[in-house]
Design a protein around this motif. Structure first.
Motif, PDB file in Angstrom:
ATOM      1  N   GLY A 335      51.860  37.904  46.317  1.00  0.00           N
ATOM      2  CA  GLY A 335      52.860  36.926  45.923  1.00  0.00           C
ATOM      3  C   GLY A 335      52.283  35.529  45.869  1.00  0.00           C
ATOM      4  O   GLY A 335      51.296  35.206  46.538  1.00  0.00           O
ATOM      5  N   GLU A 336      52.904  34.689  45.052  1.00  0.00           N
ATOM      6  CA  GLU A 336      52.434  33.312  44.905  1.00  0.00           C
ATOM      7  C   GLU A 336      52.550  32.556  46.219  1.00  0.00           C
ATOM      8  O   GLU A 336      51.692  31.766  46.581  1.00  0.00           O
ATOM      9  N   THR A 337      53.635  32.785  46.952  1.00  0.00           N
ATOM     10  CA  THR A 337      53.837  32.168  48.265  1.00  0.00           C
ATOM     11  C   THR A 337      53.765  33.249  49.335  1.00  0.00           C
ATOM     12  O   THR A 337      54.548  34.201  49.308  1.00  0.00           O
ATOM     13  N   ARG A 338      52.832  33.112  50.257  1.00  0.00           N
ATOM     14  CA  ARG A 338      52.673  34.119  51.311  1.00  0.00           C
ATOM     15  C   ARG A 338      53.634  33.837  52.472  1.00  0.00           C
ATOM     16  O   ARG A 338      53.962  32.672  52.758  1.00  0.00           O
ATOM     17  N   ASN A 354      45.137  29.098  53.995  1.00  0.00           N
ATOM     18  CA  ASN A 354      44.425  29.617  52.838  1.00  0.00           C
ATOM     19  C   ASN A 354      44.963  31.000  52.485  1.00  0.00           C
ATOM     20  O   ASN A 354      45.068  31.870  53.345  1.00  0.00           O
ATOM     21  N   LYS A 355      45.343  31.182  51.225  1.00  0.00           N
ATOM     22  CA  LYS A 355      45.896  32.458  50.792  1.00  0.00           C
ATOM     23  C   LYS A 355      44.806  33.531  50.859  1.00  0.00           C
ATOM     24  O   LYS A 355      43.769  33.420  50.204  1.00  0.00           O
ATOM     25  N   MET A 356      45.064  34.564  51.659  1.00  0.00           N
ATOM     26  CA  MET A 356      44.062  35.594  51.885  1.00  0.00           C
ATOM     27  C   MET A 356      44.135  36.669  50.806  1.00  0.00           C
ATOM     28  O   MET A 356      45.115  36.780  50.072  1.00  0.00           O
ATOM     29  N   ASP A 357      43.070  37.491  50.753  1.00  0.00           N
ATOM     30  CA  ASP A 357      43.036  38.594  49.807  1.00  0.00           C
ATOM     31  C   ASP A 357      43.993  39.694  50.254  1.00  0.00           C
ATOM     32  O   ASP A 357      44.560  39.653  51.351  1.00  0.00           O
ATOM     33  N   ALA A 358      44.139  40.690  49.394  1.00  0.00           N
ATOM     34  CA  ALA A 358      45.049  41.803  49.689  1.00  0.00           C
ATOM     35  C   ALA A 358      44.656  42.492  50.996  1.00  0.00           C
ATOM     36  O   ALA A 358      43.485  42.515  51.388  1.00  0.00           O
ATOM     37  N   THR A 360      45.232  41.548  53.937  1.00  0.00           N
ATOM     38  CA  THR A 360      45.029  40.608  55.045  1.00  0.00           C
ATOM     39  C   THR A 360      46.150  39.580  55.019  1.00  0.00           C
ATOM     40  O   THR A 360      46.400  38.951  53.988  1.00  0.00           O
ATOM     41  N   VAL A 361      46.827  39.412  56.136  1.00  0.00           N
ATOM     42  CA  VAL A 361      47.921  38.438  56.187  1.00  0.00           C
ATOM     43  C   VAL A 361      47.354  37.022  56.138  1.00  0.00           C
ATOM     44  O   VAL A 361      46.226  36.770  56.555  1.00  0.00           O
ATOM     45  N   THR A 362      48.155  36.108  55.623  1.00  0.00           N
ATOM     46  CA  THR A 362      47.735  34.705  55.500  1.00  0.00           C
ATOM     47  C   THR A 362      48.026  33.923  56.779  1.00  0.00           C
ATOM     48  O   THR A 362      47.297  32.997  57.130  1.00  0.00           O
TER      49      THR A 362
END
Length: 471
Positions: A335-338, A354-358, A360-362
């Motif tokens: 999603g655009e906003t984690r 920092n928005k993490m990769d799939a 992995t939670v942000t």
């Protein structure tokens, strides 16, 4: 009673007695007569009734202690409720100092602490509280109409009631209201009752009340105690009270609304505060017809029901809630906003995460100290947009610089304007000049030590050596 007793009472009894003698006078707090001399023998009270005893005032919240010369909390304190002293106010009333009142005065605002509503002085401008129909500036009004509709704009609370009658919209006695679907009545607290007996034909729901959270029922409609009445509406298909979470007092009557759906899904008793409250819902649209027309609750809603179509009209969510909308899952990994899940509520991660990769939670929670990785820099436990540069601290200004790992570290104590400035003791001396002066002083000191033996070193020379090492 007064005329009869005055003819037989002694003059000292001021017309209130239970016999012809001076010793037969009623207590001074009695009104209209008595059966004996005590304050508990009164037929009625002049001021207040405190558990059967007539008193001048109810026991106050604080009493004066003549030993400590201070006001102290009174464990026997009671509130005035009409002509009675009560240990606590009814749950749908609000406490103002030592009284139970329907609404706070204009210089105070209503707050709730430990499920007790009370009036406290406003620290700044008070939230806008508006008069309802039949109260204050609208004392003579009978319905909401074009002459008073603007008085309800931007109100946070209505002191009184809201009444919508046909005379306010189509009648000849009032100018019709120019309704439109963008008009929003955005007050969350409604102390009185809501009475809707006519509604504009171009509005098929009550979405203007989407922010209404509480119907207080401090005043009730008719002799059967109604706090919510919706009667004979031919155009309304859904209520859309999406924020309504409590009906504090009074009964609910929803009758003869030929197109109304969803009403049968609502767990009305879950909104009530007392077991004596009742709901009477009759002669609305047949639930089977609503089902055929797909006027049913969204699949994201729980079994507690809904106020209308869509995932934002649920009384509670089957899975998770984002704002007012029920969703299947939070945006933990995409999603655009984690987001992170706080129980069953989806909340956004801090903007500095920092928005993490799939997979992995942000973030692990709310705030800049809960990021798994920082978007820019890390200052202590917090993710920040930039390291502190001249920020006022407890003991002066704070300057920090970022190392290769983007963590903020304090500049040297002698730095006054941050990293790579190297300005010593607030002077503007260039760094190369400072180094040259240090080397010159060191050479002079060594020369002095070589020329003179230690036994004849003067105090001035010792001071020079100490000054050098201190520097």
């Amino acid at each position: 009673v007064y005329a009869v007793t005055k003819t037989v009472c002694a003059e000292q009894c001021d017309g209130r007695c239970y016999g012809p003698y001076v010793s037969d006078c009623c207590h001074r707090e009695c009104a209209g007569g008595c059966s004996g001399p005590k304050d508990t023998d009164c037929f009625a009270c002049t001021n207040f009734n405190d558990s059967g005893a007539c008193v001048t005032q109810c026991p106050q919240p604080f009493v004066y202690n003549p030993t400590s010369f201070q006001l102290e909390h009174n464990p026997r304190a009671k509130y005035t409720y009409g002509a009675f002293c009560v240990k606590k106010c009814p749950h749908n009333f609000v406490v103002d100092h030592s009284s139970c009142v329907r609404a706070c005065p204009s210089n105070k605002m209503e707050v709730e602490e430990n499920r007790i509503k009370m009036c406290i002085p406003c620290t700044d401008i008070c939230p806008k509280v508006c008069d309802g129909i039949g109260t204050g500036s609208l004392q003579t009004a009978q319905t909401v109409d074009a002459s008073n509709i603007d008085k309800f704009v931007n109100c946070t609370k209505i002191n009184g009631n809201l009444i919508f009658l046909i005379t306010g919209i189509k009648g000849l006695h009032y100018v019709p209201v120019e309704w439109n679907t963008n008009y929003s009545m955005c007050y969350p607290v409604f102390p009185g009752y809501l009475n809707i007996q006519y509604w504009p034909e171009n509005m098929t729901d009550l979405g203007v009340f989407s922010n209404l959270a509480t119907i207080g029922g401090r005043s009730l409609y008719s002799g059967i105690g109604i706090s919510l009445l919706i009667l004979k509406q031919r155009w309304i298909s859904s209520l859309q009270f999406q924020s309504l979470s409590e009906i504090s007092a009074g009964n609910v009557y929803i009758f003869n609304n030929s197109r109304l759906c969803f009403y049968n899904t609502v767990n009305w008793t879950g909104l009530f505060r007392t077991p004596s409250q009742k709901v009477l819902v009759r002669n609305n649209r047949d639930p089977e017809e609503c089902l055929e027309q797909r006027m049913v609750c969204d699949s994201m809603c729980s079994d507690e029901g809904c106020w209308g179509p869509g995932p934002d009209q649920c009384l509670s969510c089957r899975f998770f809630r984002r704002g007012r909308t029920c969703v299947e899952a939070c945006n933990l990994f995409d999603g655009e906003t984690r987001e992170f899940a706080n129980g069953s509520v989806c909340l956004e991660c801090d903007s500095q995460c920092n928005k993490m990769d799939a997979n992995t939670v942000t973030c692990l929670g709310q705030g800049p100290d809960q990021c798994v990785r920082c978007l820019h820099f890390k200052d202590g436990p917090n993710c920040v947009e930039k390291c502190p540069d001249g920020v006022q601290g407890a003991h002066g200004f704070i300057f920090k610089y970022a190392k290769a790992n983007n963590e903020c570290h304090p500049c040297h104590a002698n730095c006054t304007q941050g990293y790579n400035k190297f300005l010593i003791n607030s002077s503007n001396t260039p760094a190369i000049t400072v180094l040259a002066l240090l080397l010159l002083e060191l050479l002079l000191l060594l020369l002095l030590l070589l020329l003179l033996p230690p036994t004849i070193l003067t105090s001035l020379q010792l001071l020079a050596i100490a000054d050098f090492y201190q520097f």
